[in-house]
Design a protein around this motif. Structure first.
Motif, mmCIF file in Angstrom:
data_model
loop_
_atom_site.group_PDB
_atom_site.id
_atom_site.type_symbol
_atom_site.label_atom_id
_atom_site.label_comp_id
_atom_site.label_asym_id
_atom_site.label_seq_id
_atom_site.Cartn_x
_atom_site.Cartn_y
_atom_site.Cartn_z
ATOM 1 N N GLU A 4 2.200 6.136 -2.656
ATOM 2 C CA GLU A 4 1.620 5.349 -1.736
ATOM 3 C C GLU A 4 0.898 3.886 -1.802
ATOM 4 O O GLU A 4 1.224 3.270 -1.363
ATOM 5 N N SER A 5 1.098 3.992 -3.361
ATOM 6 C CA SER A 5 0.669 2.407 -3.723
ATOM 7 C C SER A 5 1.850 1.466 -3.688
ATOM 8 O O SER A 5 1.728 0.381 -3.408
ATOM 9 N N VAL A 6 3.204 2.143 -3.874
ATOM 10 C CA VAL A 6 4.086 1.386 -3.997
ATOM 11 C C VAL A 6 4.476 1.051 -2.327
ATOM 12 O O VAL A 6 5.030 -0.243 -2.271
ATOM 13 N N LYS A 7 4.315 2.078 -1.558
ATOM 14 C CA LYS A 7 4.591 1.610 -0.236
ATOM 15 C C LYS A 7 3.421 0.742 0.506
ATOM 16 O O LYS A 7 3.867 -0.094 1.386
ATOM 17 N N ALA A 8 2.494 0.871 -0.033
ATOM 18 C CA ALA A 8 1.151 -0.255 0.343
ATOM 19 C C ALA A 8 1.633 -1.503 -0.137
ATOM 20 O O ALA A 8 1.280 -2.423 0.792
ATOM 21 N N ARG A 9 2.003 -1.604 -1.358
ATOM 22 C CA ARG A 9 2.402 -3.076 -1.771
ATOM 23 C C ARG A 9 3.554 -3.532 -1.201
ATOM 24 O O ARG A 9 3.513 -4.866 -0.898
ATOM 25 N N GLN A 10 4.459 -2.931 -0.609
ATOM 26 C CA GLN A 10 5.745 -3.355 0.147
ATOM 27 C C GLN A 10 5.128 -3.795 1.551
ATOM 28 O O GLN A 10 5.549 -4.847 1.985
ATOM 29 N N ARG A 11 4.387 -3.053 2.057
ATOM 30 C CA ARG A 11 3.731 -3.556 3.319
ATOM 31 C C ARG A 11 3.006 -4.800 3.477
ATOM 32 O O ARG A 11 2.902 -5.507 4.025
ATOM 33 N N LYS A 12 2.197 -4.964 2.233
ATOM 34 C CA LYS A 12 1.582 -6.199 1.712
ATOM 35 C C LYS A 12 2.299 -7.252 1.784
ATOM 36 O O LYS A 12 2.139 -8.327 2.448
ATOM 37 N N ARG A 13 3.553 -7.004 1.113
ATOM 38 C CA ARG A 13 4.417 -8.259 0.959
ATOM 39 C C ARG A 13 5.100 -8.474 2.274
ATOM 40 O O ARG A 13 5.160 -9.790 2.468
ATOM 41 N N GLU A 14 5.213 -7.714 3.045
ATOM 42 C CA GLU A 14 5.966 -7.923 4.374
ATOM 43 C C GLU A 14 5.149 -8.796 5.299
ATOM 44 O O GLU A 14 5.504 -9.582 5.990
ATOM 45 N N ARG A 15 3.714 -8.232 5.303
ATOM 46 C CA ARG A 15 2.669 -9.142 6.102
ATOM 47 C C ARG A 15 2.730 -10.607 5.565
ATOM 48 O O ARG A 15 2.554 -11.728 6.195
ATOM 49 N N MET A 16 2.499 -10.719 4.056
ATOM 50 C CA MET A 16 2.425 -12.086 3.900
ATOM 51 C C MET A 16 3.881 -12.894 3.811
ATOM 52 O O MET A 16 3.563 -14.093 4.431
ATOM 53 N N VAL A 17 4.789 -12.174 3.955
ATOM 54 C CA VAL A 17 6.211 -12.932 4.269
ATOM 55 C C VAL A 17 5.878 -13.548 5.646
ATOM 56 O O VAL A 17 6.224 -14.669 6.024
ATOM 57 N N ALA A 18 5.576 -12.481 6.439
ATOM 58 C CA ALA A 18 5.545 -12.961 8.196
ATOM 59 C C ALA A 18 4.492 -14.151 8.310
ATOM 60 O O ALA A 18 4.518 -14.950 8.998
ATOM 61 N N GLN A 19 3.281 -13.994 7.231
ATOM 62 C CA GLN A 19 2.460 -14.960 7.681
ATOM 63 C C GLN A 19 2.762 -16.267 7.208
ATOM 64 O O GLN A 19 2.400 -17.565 7.715
ATOM 65 N N TYR A 20 3.318 -16.529 6.070
ATOM 66 C CA TYR A 20 3.637 -17.570 5.538
ATOM 67 C C TYR A 20 5.004 -18.238 5.753
ATOM 68 O O TYR A 20 5.510 -19.341 5.422
#
Length: 89
Positions: A4-20
């Motif tokens: 779950e930590s790996v999947k959560a890290r990936q989702r966090k990166r996807e949000r940051m890419v969209a944000q910036y």
């Protein structure tokens, strides 16, 4: 299945890419490399990894469907993907 930590890290990166994304594009166009370096590293698109949306599996990813080959096969055989049938001749 990925942790779950790996999947959560990936989702966090996807949000940051969209944000910036917009800000990064502006800085690149202006050639302001110093300011680009100050942004978070996870906001860069190259840090994303194609992973299965359901299981988080990194290998055997089918880009068209967004899932891994293993998940694709299970779903296709159960009839959960419309228009996909098992070949038979």
């Amino acid at each position: 299945m990925a942790k779950e930590s790996v999947k959560a890290r990936q989702r966090k990166r996807e949000r940051m890419v969209a944000q910036y994304a917009e800000k990064r594009a502006e800085l690149k166009a202006a050639g302001e490399w110093q300011k680009l370096d100050e942004l978070p590293k996870n906001s860069s698109k190259v840090r994303l990894k194609n992973r299965c949306q359901l299981t988080g599996r990194p290998k055997g990813y089918m880009r068209y469907f967004g899932i891994s080959r293993v998940t694709f096969r299970e779903m296709a055989l159960n009839g959960k993907i419309p228009g996909v049938t098992k070949a038979s001749w």
